[in-house]
Design a protein around this motif. Structure first.
Motif, PDB file in Angstrom:
ATOM      1  N   LEU A 111       0.909  -1.135   0.184  1.00  0.00           N
ATOM      2  CA  LEU A 111       0.118  -0.161  -0.018  1.00  0.00           C
ATOM      3  C   LEU A 111       0.772   1.307   0.173  1.00  0.00           C
ATOM      4  CD1 LEU A 111      -3.055   1.088   0.266  1.00  0.00           C
ATOM      5  CD2 LEU A 111      -2.514   1.296   2.716  1.00  0.00           C
ATOM      6  N   VAL A 112       0.659   2.131  -1.151  1.00  0.00           N
ATOM      7  CA  VAL A 112       1.163   3.336  -0.890  1.00  0.00           C
ATOM      8  C   VAL A 112       0.775   4.652  -0.922  1.00  0.00           C
ATOM      9  CG1 VAL A 112       3.413   2.603  -2.472  1.00  0.00           C
ATOM     10  CG2 VAL A 112       1.404   3.413  -3.564  1.00  0.00           C
ATOM     11  N   ASP A 113      -0.433   4.477  -1.050  1.00  0.00           N
ATOM     12  CA  ASP A 113      -1.835   5.535  -0.834  1.00  0.00           C
ATOM     13  C   ASP A 113      -3.146   4.884  -0.477  1.00  0.00           C
ATOM     14  OD1 ASP A 113      -2.574   8.208  -0.833  1.00  0.00           O
ATOM     15  OD2 ASP A 113      -3.082   8.077  -2.885  1.00  0.00           O
ATOM     16  N   LEU A 114      -3.411   5.361   0.841  1.00  0.00           N
ATOM     17  CA  LEU A 114      -4.750   5.280   1.277  1.00  0.00           C
ATOM     18  C   LEU A 114      -5.799   6.125   0.626  1.00  0.00           C
ATOM     19  CD1 LEU A 114      -6.730   3.615   3.108  1.00  0.00           C
ATOM     20  CD2 LEU A 114      -6.103   5.176   4.745  1.00  0.00           C
ATOM     21  N   GLU A 115      -6.600   5.648  -0.293  1.00  0.00           N
ATOM     22  CA  GLU A 115      -7.688   6.605  -0.839  1.00  0.00           C
ATOM     23  C   GLU A 115      -8.758   6.830   0.223  1.00  0.00           C
ATOM     24  OE1 GLU A 115      -8.737   5.453  -4.562  1.00  0.00           O
ATOM     25  OE2 GLU A 115      -6.891   6.604  -5.344  1.00  0.00           O
ATOM     26  N   GLU A 116      -9.195   5.737   0.759  1.00  0.00           N
ATOM     27  CA  GLU A 116     -10.396   5.755   1.713  1.00  0.00           C
ATOM     28  C   GLU A 116     -10.631   4.573   2.680  1.00  0.00           C
ATOM     29  OE1 GLU A 116     -15.423   6.630   1.012  1.00  0.00           O
ATOM     30  OE2 GLU A 116     -14.040   6.508  -0.491  1.00  0.00           O
ATOM     31  N   LEU A 117     -10.836   4.849   3.707  1.00  0.00           N
ATOM     32  CA  LEU A 117     -11.323   4.014   4.800  1.00  0.00           C
ATOM     33  C   LEU A 117     -12.695   3.613   4.446  1.00  0.00           C
ATOM     34  CD1 LEU A 117     -10.149   1.898   7.058  1.00  0.00           C
ATOM     35  CD2 LEU A 117     -10.663   3.825   8.502  1.00  0.00           C
ATOM     36  N   ILE A 118     -13.188   2.392   3.939  1.00  0.00           N
ATOM     37  CA  ILE A 118     -14.609   2.450   3.777  1.00  0.00           C
ATOM     38  C   ILE A 118     -15.518   1.569   4.666  1.00  0.00           C
ATOM     39  CG2 ILE A 118     -14.196   2.959   1.024  1.00  0.00           C
ATOM     40  CD1 ILE A 118     -14.360   0.072   0.769  1.00  0.00           C
TER      41      ILE A 118
ATOM     42  N   ILE B 161      -9.821   1.304   0.351  1.00  0.00           N
ATOM     43  CA  ILE B 161      -9.552   1.539  -1.277  1.00  0.00           C
ATOM     44  C   ILE B 161      -8.049   2.082  -1.078  1.00  0.00           C
ATOM     45  CG2 ILE B 161     -10.147   2.478  -3.394  1.00  0.00           C
ATOM     46  CD1 ILE B 161     -12.902   2.192  -2.336  1.00  0.00           C
ATOM     47  N   GLY B 162      -7.382   1.657  -1.765  1.00  0.00           N
ATOM     48  CA  GLY B 162      -5.931   2.349  -1.799  1.00  0.00           C
ATOM     49  C   GLY B 162      -5.059   2.021  -3.129  1.00  0.00           C
ATOM     50  N   ILE B 163      -4.061   2.510  -3.347  1.00  0.00           N
ATOM     51  CA  ILE B 163      -3.254   2.386  -4.394  1.00  0.00           C
ATOM     52  C   ILE B 163      -2.152   1.450  -4.010  1.00  0.00           C
ATOM     53  CG2 ILE B 163      -1.769   3.304  -6.144  1.00  0.00           C
ATOM     54  CD1 ILE B 163      -4.662   4.078  -6.298  1.00  0.00           C
ATOM     55  N   PHE B 164      -1.938   0.314  -4.648  1.00  0.00           N
ATOM     56  CA  PHE B 164      -0.837  -0.706  -4.130  1.00  0.00           C
ATOM     57  C   PHE B 164       0.135  -0.723  -5.300  1.00  0.00           C
ATOM     58  CE2 PHE B 164      -4.614  -1.926  -2.038  1.00  0.00           C
ATOM     59  CZ  PHE B 164      -4.273  -2.330  -0.788  1.00  0.00           C
TER      60      PHE B 164
ATOM     61  N   THR C  53       7.926  -4.582 -14.494  1.00  0.00           N
ATOM     62  CA  THR C  53       7.454  -3.230 -14.735  1.00  0.00           C
ATOM     63  C   THR C  53       6.589  -3.024 -13.299  1.00  0.00           C
ATOM     64  OG1 THR C  53       6.677  -3.897 -16.863  1.00  0.00           O
ATOM     65  CG2 THR C  53       5.438  -2.211 -15.967  1.00  0.00           C
ATOM     66  N   GLU C  54       6.849  -2.085 -12.536  1.00  0.00           N
ATOM     67  CA  GLU C  54       6.278  -1.427 -11.637  1.00  0.00           C
ATOM     68  C   GLU C  54       5.117  -0.497 -11.953  1.00  0.00           C
ATOM     69  OE1 GLU C  54       7.272  -2.012  -8.317  1.00  0.00           O
ATOM     70  OE2 GLU C  54       8.631  -3.412  -9.382  1.00  0.00           O
ATOM     71  N   ILE C  55       3.979  -0.807 -11.330  1.00  0.00           N
ATOM     72  CA  ILE C  55       2.785  -0.115 -11.459  1.00  0.00           C
ATOM     73  C   ILE C  55       2.036   0.121 -10.102  1.00  0.00           C
ATOM     74  CG2 ILE C  55       2.051  -1.366 -13.810  1.00  0.00           C
ATOM     75  CD1 ILE C  55       0.123  -3.278 -12.030  1.00  0.00           C
ATOM     76  N   GLY C  56       1.158   1.010 -10.197  1.00  0.00           N
ATOM     77  CA  GLY C  56       0.370   1.570  -8.877  1.00  0.00           C
ATOM     78  C   GLY C  56      -0.958   1.167  -9.547  1.00  0.00           C
ATOM     79  N   LEU C  57      -1.828   0.189  -8.818  1.00  0.00           N
ATOM     80  CA  LEU C  57      -3.160   0.006  -8.972  1.00  0.00           C
ATOM     81  C   LEU C  57      -4.064   0.298  -7.751  1.00  0.00           C
ATOM     82  CD1 LEU C  57      -4.036  -3.198  -8.280  1.00  0.00           C
ATOM     83  CD2 LEU C  57      -2.337  -3.762  -9.803  1.00  0.00           C
TER      84      LEU C  57
END
Length: 159
Positions: free
Chosen positions: A42-49, A73-76, A106-110
């Motif tokens: 996890l690199v960015d927490l978008e929302e604690l749902i 929901i986060g960016i992994f 390949t590094e991605i953020g999803l």
């Protein structure tokens, strides 16, 4: 959940990085997190749902232990081995692709959903969390497939 001025949701939001730092996410089966997305973190927490507290119990020295289900929901950040992310991940999940990736990885953020169970020990005297552990809750995809097959068999039997 509140104990005095302590607000669990705020504490989780402020400490999510520390909570997940030692969690092994690479072997967790989550819906919409493809098998090919290696080493998710996890690199960015978008929302604690979702946050649900259960199994509260008093401990010695004015402490309380409880368990907490967390959905977010986060960016992994993930690594894709020997291939294009386009063939294995839905394009709406992709937030970024690292142009500096190697020929091998390949590094991605999803964007995806993560589910976790935390054990928290709270000190009533100091109004602080004094212990915590967290594990990822895998989505039981094979049980869900079995349930769908059972439903299909029931409907076919009614016809």
């Amino acid at each position: 959940m509140r104990y005095g001025e302590f607000k669990l949701e705020n504490w989780v939001l402020e400490n999510i990085d520390e909570l997940l730092r030692d969690s092994e996410l690479d072997t967790v089966s989550w819906t919409a997190l493809p098998y090919w997305a290696e080493n998710p973190r996890l690199v960015d927490l978008e929302e604690l749902i979702g946050i649900e507290v259960h199994h509260e119990r008093p401990l010695e020295n004015d402490r309380v232990e409880f368990f907490c289900d967390l959905s977010l929901i986060g960016i992994f950040q993930c690594s894709i081995l020997f291939g294009s992310w386009k063939s294995v991940i839905h394009s709406r999940q992709i937030e970024w692709v690292d142009e500096e990736s190697s020929d091998m990885w390949t590094e991605i953020g999803l964007r995806s959903v993560g589910t976790f169970l935390a054990r928290i020990v709270f000190d009533l005297n100091t109004a602080t969390v004094v212990e915590h552990d967290v594990v990822a809750i895998p989505h039981d995809i094979y049980s869900a497939l079995d349930s769908l097959e059972n439903l299909k068999a029931e409907f076919e039997g009614d016809g």
